[in-house]
Enzyme design. Structure first.
Site, PDB file in Angstrom:
ATOM      1  N   GLU A 277      19.706 128.734   1.314  1.00  0.00           N
ATOM      2  CA  GLU A 277      18.331 128.275   1.485  1.00  0.00           C
ATOM      3  C   GLU A 277      18.295 126.871   2.073  1.00  0.00           C
ATOM      4  O   GLU A 277      19.292 126.163   2.120  1.00  0.00           O
ATOM      5  CB  GLU A 277      17.527 128.378   0.175  1.00  0.00           C
ATOM      6  CG  GLU A 277      17.970 127.462  -0.908  1.00  0.00           C
ATOM      7  CD  GLU A 277      17.157 127.622  -2.201  1.00  0.00           C
ATOM      8  OE1 GLU A 277      16.698 128.726  -2.514  1.00  0.00           O
ATOM      9  OE2 GLU A 277      17.003 126.615  -2.895  1.00  0.00           O
TER      10      GLU A 277
ATOM     11  N   HIS B 262      25.115 118.823  -9.165  1.00  0.00           N
ATOM     12  CA  HIS B 262      24.173 119.853  -9.605  1.00  0.00           C
ATOM     13  C   HIS B 262      24.249 120.151 -11.092  1.00  0.00           C
ATOM     14  O   HIS B 262      23.706 121.146 -11.557  1.00  0.00           O
ATOM     15  CB  HIS B 262      24.335 121.134  -8.789  1.00  0.00           C
ATOM     16  CG  HIS B 262      24.078 120.909  -7.324  1.00  0.00           C
ATOM     17  ND1 HIS B 262      22.821 120.687  -6.832  1.00  0.00           N
ATOM     18  CD2 HIS B 262      24.929 120.806  -6.283  1.00  0.00           C
ATOM     19  CE1 HIS B 262      22.908 120.483  -5.542  1.00  0.00           C
ATOM     20  NE2 HIS B 262      24.164 120.544  -5.177  1.00  0.00           N
TER      21      HIS B 262
ATOM     22  N   ARG C 102      16.903 132.491 -20.594  1.00  0.00           N
ATOM     23  CA  ARG C 102      17.602 132.134 -21.835  1.00  0.00           C
ATOM     24  C   ARG C 102      17.091 130.791 -22.297  1.00  0.00           C
ATOM     25  O   ARG C 102      16.274 130.174 -21.634  1.00  0.00           O
ATOM     26  CB  ARG C 102      19.095 131.999 -21.529  1.00  0.00           C
ATOM     27  CG  ARG C 102      19.304 131.039 -20.349  1.00  0.00           C
ATOM     28  CD  ARG C 102      20.702 130.557 -20.211  1.00  0.00           C
ATOM     29  NE  ARG C 102      20.941 130.003 -18.885  1.00  0.00           N
ATOM     30  CZ  ARG C 102      20.712 128.738 -18.539  1.00  0.00           C
ATOM     31  NH1 ARG C 102      20.200 127.888 -19.407  1.00  0.00           N
ATOM     32  NH2 ARG C 102      20.986 128.308 -17.324  1.00  0.00           N
TER      33      ARG C 102
ATOM     34  N   LYS D 240      19.074 135.136  -8.432  1.00  0.00           N
ATOM     35  CA  LYS D 240      18.163 134.185  -7.790  1.00  0.00           C
ATOM     36  C   LYS D 240      17.437 134.822  -6.613  1.00  0.00           C
ATOM     37  O   LYS D 240      16.280 134.501  -6.341  1.00  0.00           O
ATOM     38  CB  LYS D 240      18.941 132.971  -7.306  1.00  0.00           C
ATOM     39  CG  LYS D 240      19.479 132.136  -8.435  1.00  0.00           C
ATOM     40  CD  LYS D 240      20.071 130.842  -7.925  1.00  0.00           C
ATOM     41  CE  LYS D 240      20.828 130.160  -9.050  1.00  0.00           C
ATOM     42  NZ  LYS D 240      21.272 128.820  -8.684  1.00  0.00           N
TER      43      LYS D 240
END
Lengths: 164, 499
Positions: B200, B235, B294, B116
């Site tokens: 973040e 999540h 993917r 990421k």
């Protein structure tokens, strides 16, 4: 026939007579006359008048999972004659047993036997299906028994930690 | 085209790939662990190869054993599915080095956007907007505290190599940072074999919208529109749809986000199927989050809305074919919704609920698509993800699709284990869901406002009580004979009662 059924949170008494494929039942004071057919193993087609229901019952020795109309309940069916014999003998005063909430694997044990713990303190981490669940102390106390071992597999309801 | 393809995965996605292969007349090879010997994928595949013990580190994550299986069966290509090794550049490289085609992007592309943090740097350079935060993995301790304080709480910890919420933690207060970092890192290590975590800024109440991209090996890249994936719990996505309700109102947002996604994909030299995930805030500003290199779990909603078969396209692209469609050919029509059916217990904090499926009735009829990996008698293992099946519907409009999904859920019954089916009935009847104003904390709000409907006084309740009492009483003679539930014994018990 009389039965006490613990159904989800509620307990109801049920009395029924069966014959000729029909059942006349009274639940608390509500009366039903229904036609019952077991259409697949554990799957009941029930007609109350013209109203059609399908109920699924699966599982257990004494505990059943019952599903109908998209709702599901945990049911325990008790023969009232046998019920009084089973009462009592539950949790000793001041003692709290922490049990595994799901089948899985103990990945970490965060306390030692004899340790004093705070309420809410993490005791054991159990993992199943890639999800970790930290078991926290329900109250402050002393760890008097520690059955959990890191790396061992546990079934739902297995004792992990006993607090006093 | 390939003469034989191996699927390095399990569960419903292995079944999904077998189906595409069968339609293309290509023999399929599946691999399996101890826990999966009796899986639906093994039952359906043309060939099956044992690759080890149940823990995924001993089987589905073993590159050596999977390559051996491919060689032993003379498979020419490997479809990695999602999860497991699907985003592992070393695996893609090992396939290439062994002369096997990896059905996905190049190992180099995976390396470029697979982490990421790398993806954020690449997106920034390509001119796609990103969420404020750091591009590098942070070391625990003082360094992490400094970074988090600079960004400002609340912050989000994320696994650099991750996805699906594994190794992700929201941190509201500085005193929780250390334990959250430890948890996130160890979860990341177990799930992705890399404990790297970055930090973040948390965007409040965002939508989670992703863009499907598709490209051939000759530089032709297109996007297939969006999927709205805002309904998440811990999540993990729970309901996905295409098109997004926000795009129905603001179709120009699709063009802008599609363009940003293509910019990232181009910068990565991407080919095959991939997905760029974005957060969209309440003012419809969007931020690139990461690229999944993917096939996504929720690809069926894109397939239903576009009429394309992504798995077949993946196979064709991997075999070196040119992509025959251009951007102008891609149209989203009607509305597609998917519900992820998980083995988990909504009454007990959605804890996993592995175990044997005793009864199963699956929905069918107009507009229904079910991608399932289970059957009655299947023992859902505790070693893997709790995803049992994906139920998707298509209809001419969003309200019609919601109504169709409600109908499909009413036909769906799974017993023996706990599932989240009942939860969907509630959410599909929810007025806020119907109006389409979704965000990633939607379910938290929903649980707070939706008191659980136990309906104790209804006829349904009483009828269910009667069935339970009857069943338990008729089952009496059986209690000494475990595992014979539903046998002739029980039936004769019932007949006896009813006489």
């Amino acid at each position: 026939m009389k039965r006490v059924v613990r159904f989800g949170e509620r307990q109801v008494s049920l009395e029924w007579k069966a014959g000729g494929g029909r059942i006349a039942a009274v639940i608390d004071s509500r009366g039903y006359e229904v036609s019952v057919l077991e259409v697949e193993p554990g799957v009941y087609s029930i007609l109350a008048g013209t109203r059609a229901y399908e109920v699924r019952v699966a599982g257990g020795e004494r505990k059943w999972m019952v599903q109908s109309g998209g709702k599901s309940w945990q049911a325990e069916v008790i023969d009232p004659r046998a019920a009084s014999a089973r009462r009592g003998g539950l949790g000793r005063e001041g003692r709290q047993v922490l049990a595994a909430p799901m089948p899985g694997k103990v990945v970490r044990v965060l306390v030692e036997e004899g340790a004093m713990v705070e309420e809410g303190q993490g005791l054991v981490v159990v993992e199943a299906m890639k999800m970790q669940n930290e078991m926290k102390a329900p109250k402050a106390g002393k760890v008097v028994a520690l059955a959990a071992r890191a790396g061992s597999s546990v079934a739902a309801g297995d004792e992990l930690v006993t607090l006093e | 085209m390939f003469r034989k393809v191996l699927i390095a995965n399990r569960g419903e996605i292995a079944v999904r790939v077998i189906r595409a292969l069968r339609e293309m007349n290509i023999p399929s090879v599946t691999v399996y662990s101890d826990a999966d010997r009796a899986s639906l994928a093994v039952r359906m595949a043309d060939e099956a190869v044992y690759i080890g013990e149940s823990p995924s580190a001993e089987s589905y994550l073993r590159i050596d054993r999977i390559l051996d299986a491919a060689r032993a069966t003379h498979a020419q290509a490997i479809h990695p599915g999602y999860g497991f090794l699907s985003e592992n550049a070393a695996f893609a490289q090992a396939c290439e080095d062994s002369g096997l085609t990896f059905i996905g992007p190049s190992a180099e592309s995976i390396r470029k956007v697979g982490s990421k943090t790398a993806a954020r740097q690449l997106a920034k350079a390509a001119g796609a907007p990103i969420v404020p935060g750091v591009e590098e993995a942070v070391a625990p301790g003082a360094e992490a505290h400094r970074v988090a304080r600079e960004i400002g709480y609340p912050v989000l910890l994320k696994a650099a190599a991750g996805g699906g919420g594994k190794g992700m933690r929201r941190v509201d207060r500085e005193e929780d940072l250390d334990s959250a970092l430890r948890d996130a890192s160890s979860e990341a290590e177990r799930s992705f074999k890399s404990g790297e975590v970055y930090i973040e800024k948390l965007v409040p109440r965002p939508r989670h919208i992703e863009i499907q991209v598709l490209g051939d090996r000759y530089g032709h890249l297109i996007h297939l529109g969006e999927r709205e994936c805002s309904l998440q719990r811990r999540h993990q996505k729970v309901i996905e749809e295409s098109p997004s309700p926000v795009m129905l109102e603001y179709p120009e947002l699709r063009e802008a986000m599609g363009e940003a996604a293509l910019r990232v994909a181009r910068a990565a030299g991407y080919y095959n199927a991939g997905t760029c995930e974005f957060l969209v805030d309440e003012d419809r500003r969007f931020y690139f989050l990461e690229m999944n290199t993917r096939l996504q779990v929720e690809h069926p909603v894109t397939e239903l809305a576009t009429g394309l078969d992504l798995v077949k396209l993946q196979l064709e692209i991997a075999a070196g074919k040119r992509l025959a469609i251009g951007q102008k050919d891609v149209k989203l029509s009607g509305s597609a919704i998917e519900c992820r059916i998980y083995a988990e217990d909504p009454d007990h904090g959605f804890l996993p609920s592995p175990g044997r499926i005793l009864q199963l009735r699956e929905p069918s009829g107009p507009g229904i698509r079910l991608d399932s990996g289970v059957y009655p008698g299947w023992n859902v293992p505790m070693d893997y993800d709790p995803l049992l099946a994906k139920l998707a519907v298509w209809a001419e409009s969003r309200p019609a699709a919601i109504a169709r999904m409600r109908r499909a859920i009413s036909e769906y019954a799974i017993s023996g284990i706990q599932t989240n089916l009942e939860f969907f009935r509630g959410i599909l009847a929810d007025a806020e869901f119907a109006n389409g104003r979704l965000h990633t904390a939607f379910l938290d709000d929903y649980f707070a406002r939706a008191a659980r409907d136990t309906g104790p006084e209804s006829d349904l309740f009483d009828i269910a009580v009667i069935a339970a009492a009857l069943h338990a009483t008729a089952a009496k003679p059986l209690q000494q004979v475990p595992s014979a539930s539903g046998s002739a014994w029980r039936r004769s018990g019932l007949r006896e009662l009813m006489r």
